[in-house]
Design an enzyme around this catalytic site. Sequence first.
Site, PDB file in Angstrom:
ATOM      1  NE  ARG B 352      -0.350  -0.295   4.937  1.00  0.00           N
ATOM      2  CZ  ARG B 352      -0.886  -0.625   6.108  1.00  0.00           C
ATOM      3  NH1 ARG B 352      -2.176  -0.881   6.204  1.00  0.00           N
ATOM      4  NH2 ARG B 352      -0.133  -0.712   7.189  1.00  0.00           N
ATOM      5  NE  ARG B 574      -7.995  37.485  16.092  1.00  0.00           N
ATOM      6  CZ  ARG B 574      -7.572  36.267  15.720  1.00  0.00           C
ATOM      7  NH1 ARG B 574      -8.424  35.281  15.567  1.00  0.00           N
ATOM      8  NH2 ARG B 574      -6.297  36.035  15.500  1.00  0.00           N
ATOM      9  NE  ARG B 630     -13.165  41.335  14.875  1.00  0.00           N
ATOM     10  CZ  ARG B 630     -13.297  40.092  15.310  1.00  0.00           C
ATOM     11  NH1 ARG B 630     -13.971  39.210  14.589  1.00  0.00           N
ATOM     12  NH2 ARG B 630     -12.728  39.702  16.429  1.00  0.00           N
ATOM     13  CD  GLU B 758     -19.146  39.013  12.307  1.00  0.00           C
ATOM     14  OE1 GLU B 758     -18.536  38.159  12.943  1.00  0.00           O
ATOM     15  OE2 GLU B 758     -18.916  40.242  12.414  1.00  0.00           O
ATOM     16  N   GLY B 779     -16.934  35.924   8.098  1.00  0.00           N
ATOM     17  CA  GLY B 779     -16.629  35.440   9.445  1.00  0.00           C
ATOM     18  C   GLY B 779     -17.395  34.140   9.627  1.00  0.00           C
ATOM     19  CB  THR B 780     -16.895  30.824   8.114  1.00  0.00           C
ATOM     20  OG1 THR B 780     -15.497  30.755   8.386  1.00  0.00           O
ATOM     21  CG2 THR B 780     -17.115  31.269   6.685  1.00  0.00           C
ATOM     22  CG  ASN B 781     -14.817  31.108  13.530  1.00  0.00           C
ATOM     23  OD1 ASN B 781     -14.624  30.142  12.799  1.00  0.00           O
ATOM     24  ND2 ASN B 781     -13.832  31.796  14.082  1.00  0.00           N
ATOM     25  CG  ASP B 782     -19.424  35.153  15.282  1.00  0.00           C
ATOM     26  OD1 ASP B 782     -19.059  34.203  15.997  1.00  0.00           O
ATOM     27  OD2 ASP B 782     -19.262  36.338  15.591  1.00  0.00           O
ATOM     28  CB  CYS B 844     -11.129  36.402   8.518  1.00  0.00           C
ATOM     29  SG  CYS B 844     -12.660  37.168   9.053  1.00  0.00           S
TER      30      CYS B 844
END
Lengths: 889, 889
Positions: B352, B574, B630, B758, B779-782, B844
Amino acid sequence: MTQWVYAFGGGTADGESAMRNLLGGKGANLAEMAKLGLPVPPGFTITTEVCTAFYANGRKYPAALEAHVRGAMTALEAKAGKTFGDPADPLLVSVRSGARASMPGMMDTVLNLGLNDETAAGLAALSGDARFAYDSYRRFIQMYSDVVLGVGHEHFEEILETTKEDNEYRYDTELTADDWKGVVAAYKAAVQKALGKPFPTDPYEQLWGAIGAVFDSWQSERAKIYRRAHDIPESWGTAVNVQAMVFGNMGETSATGVAFTRNPSTGEKRYYGEYLINAQGEDVVAGIRTPKPITKQTREEMKEAGLSLEEALPDVYRDLVAVFEKLEAHYRDVQDIEFTVERGTLYILQTRSGKRTAKAALKIAVDLAQEEVISQHEAVARVDAAQMEQLLHFVIDPNFQRDVICTGLPASPGAAVGRVTFNVDEAERLGNAGVAVILVRNETTPKDIHGMRAAKGLLTARGGQTSHAAVVARMWGLPCVCGASAIRIDEKAKAFQANGRTIREGDMISIDGAAGEVIAGEAELVQPELAGDYETLMGWADQVRRLKVRANAETPSDVKAAKDFGAEGVGLCRTEHMFFDPERIVAVREMILADSAEGRVAALAKILPFQRGDFLEIFRIMGDLPVTIRFLDPPLHEFLPHSEEECEDVAKATGADAKALFARAQELHETNPMLGFRGCRLAIVYPEIYEMQARAVFEAAAELGKETGTAPAPEIMIPFVVTAKELAALRVRVEAVARDVQDETGVALVYQIGTMIELPRAALRAGVIAAHADFFSFGTNDLTQTTVGLSRDDSGKFLGAYVDKGIFEKDPFVTIDPDGVGEMVKIAAQRGREARPGLKLGICGEHGGDPASVAFCDAIGLDYVSCSPFRVPIARLAAAQAALPKMKP
Amino acid sequence: MTQWVYAFGGGTADGESAMRNLLGGKGANLAEMAKLGLPVPPGFTITTEVCTAFYANGRKYPAALEAHVRGAMTALEAKAGKTFGDPADPLLVSVRSGARASMPGMMDTVLNLGLNDETAAGLAALSGDARFAYDSYRRFIQMYSDVVLGVGHEHFEEILETTKEDNEYRYDTELTADDWKGVVAAYKAAVQKALGKPFPTDPYEQLWGAIGAVFDSWQSERAKIYRRAHDIPESWGTAVNVQAMVFGNMGETSATGVAFTRNPSTGEKRYYGEYLINAQGEDVVAGIRTPKPITKQTREEMKEAGLSLEEALPDVYRDLVAVFEKLEAHYRDVQDIEFTVERGTLYILQTRSGKRTAKAALKIAVDLAQEEVISQHEAVARVDAAQMEQLLHFVIDPNFQRDVICTGLPASPGAAVGRVTFNVDEAERLGNAGVAVILVRNETTPKDIHGMRAAKGLLTARGGQTSHAAVVARMWGLPCVCGASAIRIDEKAKAFQANGRTIREGDMISIDGAAGEVIAGEAELVQPELAGDYETLMGWADQVRRLKVRANAETPSDVKAAKDFGAEGVGLCRTEHMFFDPERIVAVREMILADSAEGRVAALAKILPFQRGDFLEIFRIMGDLPVTIRFLDPPLHEFLPHSEEECEDVAKATGADAKALFARAQELHETNPMLGFRGCRLAIVYPEIYEMQARAVFEAAAELGKETGTAPAPEIMIPFVVTAKELAALRVRVEAVARDVQDETGVALVYQIGTMIELPRAALRAGVIAAHADFFSFGTNDLTQTTVGLSRDDSGKFLGAYVDKGIFEKDPFVTIDPDGVGEMVKIAAQRGREARPGLKLGICGEHGGDPASVAFCDAIGLDYVSCSPFRVPIARLAAAQAALPKMKP
């Protein structure tokens, strides 16, 4: 070129009533009345477009405005036969605001504009009444100084008091022309002192000052608060009306008054109004002197001393009645008319659609339809759906033994109970803190509205049924007693006296706004019966609407109330509300503390009989109407005590282990419970919870099925879904329970399983979710919280500022945000229906009882709205109003 | 009809390596090797489709499977020249799992299947080695009982121990054939006792039991955890390989081993592997005996006693090298090969693609490209981007004075520091609680992986570089030292001894996985230098990728690190992180406590010089690379102490008023801070905050402009916007500050103002928001928190269950949820660009450093991703890999 100014008067006008947006309500109606040949003093209107341009352009007027105003004044002088600033025969004008929607008492007004030392002398000579001329002059200085120059009342009060003391006068009416002349001189000196410059004597300078003040007042705090309360966009702006003065204060054949063509409180078809002899218009509205009724019949019924207008000036009364008939026929609605009588001649200063209580609105709409003045559809459209809430207001239980302290005018119907408060700020503070207060004042002014809004009821010592307090109270559906003249308020002692009794701040009183009674102590309130006009109009509405209306209810009394209000089903039965009963919460906590599925199952088994009983009762009440049952939604920590102390208390009371309780509460604590371990997430991890609930639903349905022969068909709603897999997995479990109960009971069960769409992801994934859902119910409360990123519990800190600054047009928790949350709903509805044609769609957020939101739901084709029981009639009417424009005539 | 079984062996095969999805990796490669003419013992593969059908069909096999397997066995018997169950010349088989992706050590295996009393006797006769036959038999019983019958190790251990004690043996090798016969009888009795039924003697019954066990093991907890850790979908299923046994334990000319064609730890082009004479394959992998190197050179370098395979069995070694060459040339990649030598004959059991460290992956990819075996693009595609993180792991500071306790094998590079822990559950508990632990074990098994995952490093006393611990550690980039044979673990005393020293549980040690050293105490760790192969490959990657890569950084050291890692700008600075410095937090709290704009302005003025200094330093480091700043985002209460006690402490330390502090903290407390008074909402209510920040940015830019002649062009980012009006209002204020600073300093300022997308509403309204934005940063977290309704702080309680149950394919905070959050991003990107062509778009959120999410960002056309500095290389490589498929060949 834009026409900035529109003239009216002398049987003609540039405008008409249809030009309300441009001329404001007052201006449009003045133009219309002039065209109708009514005796309107001539004048002109500066359009709302000027106001909009003024603010858009950094508070600068359009370039051409000055020339337009000059031209209009010249034309006005010609119509009036007098010249502005002419000492021999001076034209005097009033300057008033007039917005598109009526904003009573909110905008500033200046009367008698054009007076200075020369024209005052001319007016004295011309009228032969120097006292009248100088009284008018001093009023003008005071009003203009306050409104335009920012030099308030307090600068003048002492001057008048001193004059009266020096002359040993008691009343203003004792002052002579020379006294008033002296007062005028002192007033002017006071202005000079306050501003460091003299009071303006040039009439045009006065005029531009007043116009500017009207436009400025559009952005006053009071105006903003009013707009917010009434959903009036800032962009509308106000118009300014400049009109030749007529005088109601030129002696005993002069008068001023306000009248309605029907009773605005009850809707009764009878002229209704008040007037004052020898007074200016503001005296009636401000409530400083208590006016007399216009009709003899009313005067007699009210046992008023003095003469009605009908008796005092019968010719004028006859003319006025002719105007009433003409205006109501022309506008096909009740009119609210301001009039002035100058030396026996009637002038109409304003007409507008009369504000009315919900009860009156209903009666008037139904009567006008039955008189065939308007159609049934028009009648349905006429009643403000939001105002219907007033009808549902409580009244005092007929069996309650009333201890009446005193009586006043029945200014706004409904009964209220609360603690006496004299201070508006205090009223606001207590009201917002959830304390029921009755605001007691001598009179109210627009500056008091924040406290009035927070009160449960209003009581004033002075002022009539068209006073500020009365108008505002009726608009808001706030119970109000006005002009309770027995009352003596002692603000220092924080108490009022009436008929020998003393009521202190904080004492509990009750008011009956329909009877005009002030009652000692806490009266028992009951729900009024809805019948008659209400039933008639609702019947017409129900024929029109497409949207079904359901209610959000889970207690038997709420479910019963909902059905009585015409709900066509329960749209949201929140099962967690059934978990807080003391008998049940112990088992709920046991379930939460269990550390195995077996332990949870054992605890849930204790809750099962309660839940089954709840559902059985609801099914019994609703009969064959649909009931949507939402399974457990809140995070589990909501059922636990939080602090260590609370845990110990609960432990002591229930025999639970305080440490375990506190540890579990800590473990379940969430930083953002709104986005936490709740809804179907609980059931994915602990499936036994929903299995118990499903069993309770199905066993109740089966039991009723055995009793009645037909089992109800419950709609089971799975909350907080974001993926199709969640719904699919829980659907399988609920179906399995249904099969079990069917096997155990032998009753065939029919049911639906659906979901709430309350998260953006669910809305986007509606297409795949619909494959597993028999219905969607939009949970627009949570959908608003997540789409807008706005916590309902926390947004109070800035939502006010957001609405004030115009960032949000409306509070998105009250009226659905059409561009954000509304689009999410539209996307979900479209995707859901594409995947599953005919998918049943409803809304069960609090928006379901808001007329604008109901219209939105109708527009996007939902099947039903669901709201709190007391708002069901509002939703029914709003749904009909939404459907009307789409109907064939 | 579906072909459920694929045969291989004897120079031919039904399958080939391209059929990996159907046959699993092992089965496909066995077929391919058979076709290549390599010495593969014949056998057949039951396809992954059988596994899928088995689970889809309630754990039932397809109907035709039994006939297919019988037919395949008959064909196998023909190829092997032996018959299954034939006492005279029995065919024995191995049964192994083989999934599409390699899952080493995770799936169960049974060897020597087909043995019973009769065939064991036959094997003894045929091999002339009864001891071997009965040793094999007892191994089979034990393995089969454990894996198939669920009768574990513990049932057998005492039997063997007693036999040894009775005979006074020390080692297993001392047992005679008769001893083993006795052990077999006792083992069978133990099974009978445990199960109440005898050990199966029918070979086909044995076979079906083993096949079932392989399929069952696909749903074992271990397999699930592995799949989750490696993003392997449950739906793939596993294949089952049944293969004729060959024996590495038939004496001194038999052997078994594992080898790589290049060094999987360093990538060096040199054969690498281990073998054991007279052993079965599991002995090497399980790490019970420590194996020897296959090459002489390695043996000499490692100063090993004993012979290498090259020395011990030179003919076999020659054959093996030929196989190495053939396989690497054929597969164009490093191969990981299992082989067995049965009485001098080489058999290849498996090949493999070799798992490798990031460092080896880089070197091998670059070497193969430079050897022109693969192209540069293939080289870029070959390196697992996520694995790159390993390269960035810390090493021990070269200047640190090492106190070496003992040495072992350098099993997985990188250095780790932590507290000694012997128990895997404890390791998991402490690790999850944030305590750095080094897990110390004699050896590890798949059952230990939860504890291994939570540890910072692994240390084993036994086992080689291909032992379970080593393989897993390399895969995870976990530093690991294996086979540190000086170590004696005393679990009872909770300590280990090595070279006369005692290290107790909880003591701090360090390990150097590259040097194989165990070091006393807490070593100082440093960042390794990245050069050579890394630079070469990254250079190739950078030529390929379209996406720019920026970093989320605000401290000078992070910004510097980001630039060193190749970040092309700061995507998210930030600013609130700059507020917590003790010197500053006092002023921040003063600002929060101020009850007027003036008070806030005064407090903010104290923060200004600090912020300006921060920005100046960042601008200096980044030069002409873009920096996105920001403005203040979190709710203000995050800057205040919370409990009354904390407030008193802070008050004492800073001279603030404890009561006011606590009152304000209470007032600002939020139920759902995620959805609270934060981001631009703060600035709408308190504009002075952003005005100060804007001033700090612009003054810093101007200052650097004066120094260098060109002011940097900052990108100012307004967070938490939901309406265009918010951005428009704040844009005006920032622009005004820019004008002021420009006027004050005389430096021309160029800047951009953009917003974070966001919240779902912002995504939907992107079209109108874009009118006021120079750029969007997602702001893909929020956006994940709100779209999915999932609090990052709270979701731990159920997210594991959600991934385990397959409701979420992956943790949406790690890899962007393409159907929900991803669609929101797509909608916003499309609407934003439609309204404003060329609008700059970036991401971000933490997804910016996740390869799958980077691929998503590339696919939807974003301009850049921004991630933590240490993930910048990952993002660069992932961006290149995302771009590769779109490139012209």
